[in-house]
Design a protein around this motif. Structure first.
Motif, PDB file in Angstrom:
ATOM      1  N   TYR A 174       0.874  -1.168   0.000  1.00  0.00           N
ATOM      2  CA  TYR A 174       0.000   0.000   0.000  1.00  0.00           C
ATOM      3  C   TYR A 174       0.915   1.223   0.000  1.00  0.00           C
ATOM      4  O   TYR A 174       1.489   1.590   1.027  1.00  0.00           O
ATOM      5  N   LEU A 175       1.065   1.816  -1.168  1.00  0.00           N
ATOM      6  CA  LEU A 175       1.975   2.941  -1.349  1.00  0.00           C
ATOM      7  C   LEU A 175       1.294   4.221  -0.881  1.00  0.00           C
ATOM      8  O   LEU A 175       0.330   4.681  -1.485  1.00  0.00           O
ATOM      9  N   GLN A 176       1.796   4.774   0.232  1.00  0.00           N
ATOM     10  CA  GLN A 176       1.203   5.996   0.761  1.00  0.00           C
ATOM     11  C   GLN A 176       1.760   7.241   0.069  1.00  0.00           C
ATOM     12  O   GLN A 176       1.008   8.149  -0.268  1.00  0.00           O
ATOM     13  N   TYR A 177       3.080   7.261  -0.131  1.00  0.00           N
ATOM     14  CA  TYR A 177       3.719   8.421  -0.751  1.00  0.00           C
ATOM     15  C   TYR A 177       4.902   7.948  -1.583  1.00  0.00           C
ATOM     16  O   TYR A 177       5.649   7.069  -1.170  1.00  0.00           O
ATOM     17  N   ILE A 178       5.060   8.556  -2.738  1.00  0.00           N
ATOM     18  CA  ILE A 178       6.278   8.390  -3.517  1.00  0.00           C
ATOM     19  C   ILE A 178       6.636   9.785  -4.018  1.00  0.00           C
ATOM     20  O   ILE A 178       5.767  10.526  -4.468  1.00  0.00           O
ATOM     21  N   TYR A 179       7.884  10.144  -3.858  1.00  0.00           N
ATOM     22  CA  TYR A 179       8.292  11.499  -4.241  1.00  0.00           C
ATOM     23  C   TYR A 179       9.743  11.506  -4.675  1.00  0.00           C
ATOM     24  O   TYR A 179      10.563  10.737  -4.188  1.00  0.00           O
ATOM     25  N   VAL A 180      10.018  12.370  -5.645  1.00  0.00           N
ATOM     26  CA  VAL A 180      11.357  12.510  -6.206  1.00  0.00           C
ATOM     27  C   VAL A 180      11.662  13.996  -6.289  1.00  0.00           C
ATOM     28  O   VAL A 180      10.814  14.797  -6.701  1.00  0.00           O
ATOM     29  N   ASP A 181      12.874  14.352  -5.888  1.00  0.00           N
ATOM     30  CA  ASP A 181      13.332  15.736  -5.960  1.00  0.00           C
ATOM     31  C   ASP A 181      13.169  16.257  -7.385  1.00  0.00           C
ATOM     32  O   ASP A 181      13.402  15.536  -8.355  1.00  0.00           O
ATOM     33  N   GLU A 182      12.767  17.508  -7.499  1.00  0.00           N
ATOM     34  CA  GLU A 182      12.468  18.109  -8.797  1.00  0.00           C
ATOM     35  C   GLU A 182      13.601  17.954  -9.819  1.00  0.00           C
ATOM     36  O   GLU A 182      13.361  17.657 -10.985  1.00  0.00           O
ATOM     37  N   LYS A 183      14.843  18.120  -9.394  1.00  0.00           N
ATOM     38  CA  LYS A 183      15.968  18.050 -10.343  1.00  0.00           C
ATOM     39  C   LYS A 183      16.243  16.635 -10.845  1.00  0.00           C
ATOM     40  O   LYS A 183      16.965  16.447 -11.807  1.00  0.00           O
ATOM     41  N   HIS A 184      15.654  15.618 -10.194  1.00  0.00           N
ATOM     42  CA  HIS A 184      15.865  14.228 -10.590  1.00  0.00           C
ATOM     43  C   HIS A 184      14.654  13.617 -11.290  1.00  0.00           C
ATOM     44  O   HIS A 184      14.684  12.451 -11.652  1.00  0.00           O
ATOM     45  N   ARG A 185      13.602  14.390 -11.473  1.00  0.00           N
ATOM     46  CA  ARG A 185      12.395  13.842 -12.094  1.00  0.00           C
ATOM     47  C   ARG A 185      12.619  13.543 -13.566  1.00  0.00           C
ATOM     48  O   ARG A 185      13.421  14.179 -14.231  1.00  0.00           O
ATOM     49  N   GLY A 186      11.905  12.537 -14.052  1.00  0.00           N
ATOM     50  CA  GLY A 186      11.978  12.162 -15.460  1.00  0.00           C
ATOM     51  C   GLY A 186      13.208  11.346 -15.813  1.00  0.00           C
ATOM     52  O   GLY A 186      13.519  11.171 -16.996  1.00  0.00           O
ATOM     53  N   GLN A 187      13.910  10.834 -14.805  1.00  0.00           N
ATOM     54  CA  GLN A 187      15.153  10.107 -15.052  1.00  0.00           C
ATOM     55  C   GLN A 187      15.095   8.660 -14.563  1.00  0.00           C
ATOM     56  O   GLN A 187      16.113   8.000 -14.449  1.00  0.00           O
ATOM     57  N   GLY A 188      13.896   8.179 -14.247  1.00  0.00           N
ATOM     58  CA  GLY A 188      13.728   6.782 -13.879  1.00  0.00           C
ATOM     59  C   GLY A 188      13.750   6.473 -12.396  1.00  0.00           C
ATOM     60  O   GLY A 188      13.609   5.315 -12.010  1.00  0.00           O
TER      61      GLY A 188
END
Length: 174
Positions: free
Chosen positions: A133-147
Motif C-alpha cells: 500500500y503505497l502511501q507516498y512516492i516522491y522525487v526531488d524536482e531536479k531528478h524527475r523524469g530520469q527513472g
C-alpha cells in the motif's frame, strides 16, 4: 549491460538492512521503467549513491524536508512526527504484530535525498497475496523524469516480496 550486471550495480548501492532483506529477491524482475535499460544503467543508477531502508533518524535528517516540500499542503501529508515514531517502532521490532511499514530511499553522491517511497505491506486474509500500500512516492524536482520513481516502485514491490518470504509464505505480490 546485462540484467545480471544491472542487478549487481544496483545491489552494490544497498545499505546493509536493505541488502539483508533483499538477499533472495531479484529486484529488477519488478522493474519496468519507462526508459530503456541502457538509460537506466547510464543515467538513473549512476546518480544513486545509496539505496536504503530508511530509519527514523535518516528520515528526519535526509528525507523529511523533501517529503514536506513534495506535499506542501498540510492536509495532504501525514505528520512527520508520526512517521518517525512508526519507523522507530519498526526498526526496534515493536511492530511485529502489525503490517510492515517501510520507507525505501535514494540518496545521491552529495548525500542528498533523490526520492523515497513510503508504504505498508498488507497481507490479505486468504494468504495468497501481499499488497504494498503505497502511501507516498516522491522525487526531488531536479531528478524527475530520469527513472528514479520507477526504481522506487520496483524496490517497493521487491521489499513486499521479501517481507512475504520472511513470513515463511509463498505469496504473490500484487
Amino acid at each position: 549491460m546485462t540484467h545480471r550486471e544491472r542487478e549487481a550495480q544496483l545491489k552494490s548501492k544497498l545499505d546493509p538492512h536493505l541488502s539483508d532483506l533483499l538477499t533472495h529477491v531479484d529486484i529488477l524482475s519488478f522493474y519496468h521503467p519507462r526508459i530503456t535499460p541502457e538509460q537506466t544503467a547510464s543515467r538513473t543508477l549512476p546518480q544513486v549513491q545509496l539505496v536504503e531502508l530508511v530509519s527514523a533518524e535518516n528520515f528526519a535528517e535526509h528525507y523529511d524536508a523533501l517529503y514536506e516540500s513534495s506535499f506542501s499542503i498540510d492536509a495532504e501529508r501525514e505528520s512527520s512526527n508520526l512517521i518517525i515514531e512508526r519507523l522507530k517502532d519498526e526498526f526496534a521490532g515493536r511492530r511485529s504484530h502489525l503490517q510492515p511499514y517501510r520507507i525505501v530511499g535514494l540518496r545521491d553522491h552529495d548525500d542528498e535525498a533523490i526520492g523515497a517511497a513510503q508504504f505498508s505491506v498488507l497481507f490479505l486474509k486468504n494468504g495468497q497475496h501481499a499488497v504494498p500500500y503505497l502511501q507516498y512516492i516522491y522525487v526531488d524536482e531536479k531528478h524527475r523524469g530520469q527513472g528514479h520513481a520507477d526504481l522506487l516502485h520496483a524496490l517497493t514491490l521487491a521489499v513486499a516480496q521479501a517481507d512475504a518470504e520472511r513470513r515463511g509464505e509463498h505469496i504473490t505480490v500484487s
